[in-house]
Design an enzyme around this catalytic site. Sequence first.
Site, PDB file in Angstrom:
ATOM      1  CG  ASP A  11     -16.718   0.445  -1.356  1.00  0.00           C
ATOM      2  OD1 ASP A  11     -15.692   0.090  -1.985  1.00  0.00           O
ATOM      3  OD2 ASP A  11     -17.699  -0.302  -1.203  1.00  0.00           O
ATOM      4  CG  ASP A 106     -12.540  -1.695  -1.116  1.00  0.00           C
ATOM      5  OD1 ASP A 106     -13.038  -2.473  -0.285  1.00  0.00           O
ATOM      6  OD2 ASP A 106     -13.125  -1.323  -2.139  1.00  0.00           O
ATOM      7  CD  GLU A 107     -16.941  -1.873   2.047  1.00  0.00           C
ATOM      8  OE1 GLU A 107     -17.810  -1.674   2.903  1.00  0.00           O
ATOM      9  OE2 GLU A 107     -16.888  -2.893   1.356  1.00  0.00           O
TER      10      GLU A 107
HETATM   11  N1  DCP Z   1     -13.140  -8.925  -3.208  1.00  0.00           N
HETATM   12  C1  DCP Z   1     -12.905 -10.294  -3.345  1.00  0.00           C
HETATM   13  N2  DCP Z   1     -13.956 -11.172  -3.454  1.00  0.00           N
HETATM   14  C2  DCP Z   1     -15.225 -10.710  -3.403  1.00  0.00           C
HETATM   15  C3  DCP Z   1     -15.487  -9.334  -3.242  1.00  0.00           C
HETATM   16  C4  DCP Z   1     -14.409  -8.464  -3.168  1.00  0.00           C
HETATM   17  O1  DCP Z   1     -11.750 -10.718  -3.369  1.00  0.00           O
HETATM   18  N3  DCP Z   1     -16.252 -11.566  -3.513  1.00  0.00           N
HETATM   19  C5  DCP Z   1     -11.991  -8.002  -3.137  1.00  0.00           C
HETATM   20  C6  DCP Z   1     -11.663  -7.443  -4.486  1.00  0.00           C
HETATM   21  C7  DCP Z   1     -12.175  -6.038  -4.447  1.00  0.00           C
HETATM   22  C8  DCP Z   1     -12.101  -5.662  -2.974  1.00  0.00           C
HETATM   23  O2  DCP Z   1     -12.256  -6.908  -2.272  1.00  0.00           O
HETATM   24  O3  DCP Z   1     -11.444  -5.154  -5.269  1.00  0.00           O
HETATM   25  C9  DCP Z   1     -13.156  -4.681  -2.546  1.00  0.00           C
HETATM   26  O4  DCP Z   1     -14.455  -5.218  -2.655  1.00  0.00           O
HETATM   27  P1  DCP Z   1     -15.719  -4.370  -3.116  1.00  0.00           P
HETATM   28  O5  DCP Z   1     -16.906  -5.194  -2.864  1.00  0.00           O
HETATM   29  O6  DCP Z   1     -15.662  -2.990  -2.555  1.00  0.00           O
HETATM   30  O7  DCP Z   1     -15.532  -4.324  -4.687  1.00  0.00           O
HETATM   31  P2  DCP Z   1     -14.707  -3.356  -5.561  1.00  0.00           P
HETATM   32  O8  DCP Z   1     -13.974  -2.337  -4.770  1.00  0.00           O
HETATM   33  O9  DCP Z   1     -13.846  -4.188  -6.455  1.00  0.00           O
HETATM   34  O10 DCP Z   1     -15.803  -2.683  -6.463  1.00  0.00           O
HETATM   35  P3  DCP Z   1     -16.803  -1.500  -6.126  1.00  0.00           P
HETATM   36  O11 DCP Z   1     -16.440  -0.420  -7.098  1.00  0.00           O
HETATM   37  O12 DCP Z   1     -18.166  -2.036  -6.373  1.00  0.00           O
HETATM   38  O13 DCP Z   1     -16.569  -1.105  -4.699  1.00  0.00           O
HETATM   39 MG    MG Z   2     -14.921  -1.194  -3.314  1.00  0.00          MG
END
Ligand code: DCP
Ligand code: MG
Length: 369
Positions: A11, A106-107
């Site tokens: 992730d 991203d996952e």
């Molecule tokens: N995303 C989005 N709306 C959301 C959640 C996520 O558009 N409600 C998008 C933006 C993030 C990406 O998906 O960058 C990946 O989601 P993650 O939940 O993995 O969040 P992040 O990668 O940003 O943060 P983390 O470090 O917690 O993984």
């Molecule tokens: Mg993420």
Amino acid sequence: MPRLRKIIHIDADSFYASVETRDNPELVGRPLAVGGRADRRGVIATANYAARKFGVHSAMAASRALKLCPHLLIIPPRFEVYRAVSAQFHEIFRDYTHLIEPLSLDEAFLDVTDSEQFQGSATLIAADIRRRVQAELGLTVSAGIAPNKFLAKVASDWQKPDGMFTIAPEQVSGFVLALPVSKINGVGRVTAEKLRRMGVQTCGDLQLLALETLVQRFGKYGQRLYDVARGIDHRQVQTSRLRKSISVERTYAQDIDLMPAMIVQVDELLLELAKRFGKIADRYFPTKRVIKIKYSDFTQTTLEEAIGDSGEPWNAPAVFHRLVATAWPRGAKPVRLLGAGLRLQPRGAGELDQMNLFEDDPLEAQALR
Ligand code: DCP
Ligand code: MG
């Protein structure tokens, strides 16, 4: 006893925001979010960790985020770039395994049970993936390593950001005891609150509830709760989905009991089926035609026939008409539902095992696997 598996969950850390900082180093260290504009009722897609300290998080209104963190810089998303980066992640993953299941850009889950690098150590493989992503793409990803998908996903969150965590098979039973139920994928606020009122806060607490109690309170999800509370999760890593069949069906407001009327309906189904099949015809070819009939008393029958080399197009109406005319007398009752479908083979791939084309669950009728 199924063979122990080695699953990695990857992730990326504050994914969109990290890509933006990478591409614009002046932003390093600043509270940053990617999202829509506050003056247009936009929402935050993601915030970097500097912004999260102020309480800014995904799905929050941009206007609220700015109140919490007045210096917050909100920049618009560049989805093409995030998609390209995601493809680059996958290129790296493929050096270790082809069993990759993407969950989002991203996952992903990786099954490295049969990977040979690092003497098969999933932990060392995950470390190497993290090192390479950093070196080659200038981004950090967190990793969870465990014997199944449920635990691997929990583990990738454990040392986030830029961290990794391994739950070895012999650690599973100890690990889940103190694991808050809120960490279970699918347990949102409502379920967590319901469980709390039943005296359950951790998976250890959850283990004390009988399976019957859980099924009674949570329906089908009860079995899943029962399993994950014990660290059990048999779900396979699902690589790109293969379609084995395609079908369309209609339930009629009034039962049909005359053959000519059924023929008219079948022709309509064929039009719809042709439209749907047309979208995937470049990747699949049909091997069988299928007709499904559900009678007024909910009994049902299906009839299928191989598509021969006669040169007839798969959607030859006369053939489907004959199938209906052959199948209907089996029940000889008014018909409440008709379905028409095709069994498929991917172009350029070998035999696939059979699978029931029409399931009872309408969602399953698409037979996506
Ligand atoms: N995303 C989005 N709306 C959301 C959640 C996520 O558009 N409600 C998008 C933006 C993030 C990406 O998906 O960058 C990946 O989601 P993650 O939940 O993995 O969040 P992040 O990668 O940003 O943060 P983390 O470090 O917690 O993984
Ligand atoms: Mg993420």
